[in-house]
Design a protein around this motif. Structure first.
Motif, PDB file in Angstrom:
ATOM      1  N   ARG A  33       0.817  -1.222   0.000  1.00 23.93           N
ATOM      2  CA  ARG A  33       0.000   0.000   0.000  1.00 23.93           C
ATOM      3  C   ARG A  33       0.849   1.270   0.000  1.00 23.93           C
ATOM      4  O   ARG A  33       0.588   2.200  -0.766  1.00 23.93           O
ATOM      5  N   VAL A  37       2.208   1.033  -4.348  1.00 28.76           N
ATOM      6  CA  VAL A  37       1.186   1.840  -5.029  1.00 28.76           C
ATOM      7  C   VAL A  37       1.755   3.183  -5.492  1.00 28.76           C
ATOM      8  O   VAL A  37       1.616   3.531  -6.665  1.00 28.76           O
ATOM      9  N   GLY A  41       1.700   2.140  -9.001  1.00 30.67           N
ATOM     10  CA  GLY A  41       0.261   2.230  -9.240  1.00 30.67           C
ATOM     11  C   GLY A  41      -0.557   1.114  -8.646  1.00 30.67           C
ATOM     12  O   GLY A  41      -1.779   1.207  -8.560  1.00 30.67           O
ATOM     13  N   ALA A  42       0.095   0.030  -8.233  1.00 30.28           N
ATOM     14  CA  ALA A  42      -0.629  -1.099  -7.643  1.00 30.28           C
ATOM     15  C   ALA A  42       0.296  -1.849  -6.694  1.00 30.28           C
ATOM     16  O   ALA A  42       1.517  -1.835  -6.852  1.00 30.28           O
ATOM     17  N   TYR A  44       0.263  -5.675  -4.288  1.00 28.68           N
ATOM     18  CA  TYR A  44      -0.422  -6.933  -4.004  1.00 28.68           C
ATOM     19  C   TYR A  44       0.245  -7.632  -2.829  1.00 28.68           C
ATOM     20  O   TYR A  44       1.472  -7.629  -2.713  1.00 28.68           O
ATOM     21  N   GLU A  94      -5.266  -6.433  -2.526  1.00 30.17           N
ATOM     22  CA  GLU A  94      -4.852  -5.627  -3.680  1.00 30.17           C
ATOM     23  C   GLU A  94      -5.062  -4.161  -3.340  1.00 30.17           C
ATOM     24  O   GLU A  94      -6.067  -3.801  -2.730  1.00 30.17           O
ATOM     25  N   HIS A  96      -4.678  -0.207  -5.224  1.00 28.45           N
ATOM     26  CA  HIS A  96      -4.493   0.500  -6.487  1.00 28.45           C
ATOM     27  C   HIS A  96      -4.531   2.001  -6.250  1.00 28.45           C
ATOM     28  O   HIS A  96      -5.248   2.476  -5.352  1.00 28.45           O
ATOM     29  N   ARG A  97      -3.802   2.725  -7.067  1.00 27.04           N
ATOM     30  CA  ARG A  97      -3.837   4.191  -7.016  1.00 27.04           C
ATOM     31  C   ARG A  97      -5.257   4.636  -7.381  1.00 27.04           C
ATOM     32  O   ARG A  97      -5.833   4.143  -8.357  1.00 27.04           O
ATOM     33  N   SER A  98      -5.795   5.545  -6.612  1.00 25.32           N
ATOM     34  CA  SER A  98      -7.171   6.007  -6.927  1.00 25.32           C
ATOM     35  C   SER A  98      -7.165   7.265  -7.748  1.00 25.32           C
ATOM     36  O   SER A  98      -6.228   7.874  -8.042  1.00 25.32           O
TER      37      SER A  98
END
Length: 98
Positions: A33, A37, A41-42, A44, A94, A96-98
């Motif tokens: 996180r 991210v 961008g992500a 896991y 998971e 992800h960038r918001s």
């Protein structure tokens, strides 16, 4: 990982001489996180089992605080490490960038 049926980690990149599986889900979440991210961008978090007799060759490394525990697997040993994974590698979180 998907190509292997979720049973093997891919080879390390040249700039990644060590595979660092972490031993604490909270630490793995923080890496995914808070580091992955923003950088890619992500992120896991995965869970998998490895034969404990095989893992004994890698001492647990404390890479900071008492809960920051990981193994240091040299990239050239990753195929052998993969051979000792029991079952499948699961994605459990998971980000992800918001």
């Amino acid at each position: 990982m998907r190509q292997s049926g979720w049973r093997r980690w891919p080879p390390r990149l040249p700039e990644q001489p060590i595979f660092y599986p972490v031993l604490n889900e909270g630490y793995a979440i923080k890496i995914a996180r808070d580091w992955n991210v923003p950088h890619s961008g992500a992120g896991y978090v995965t869970r998998f089992q490895v034969d404990s007799d095989f893992l004994a060759r890698y001492p647990v490394q404390q890479a900071g605080g008492r809960d920051i525990l990981e193994l240091w697997v040299p990239a050239e040993e990753l195929d052998k490490f993969n051979d000792h994974i029991i079952g499948r590698i699961e994605v459990v979180h998971e980000f992800h960038r918001s």
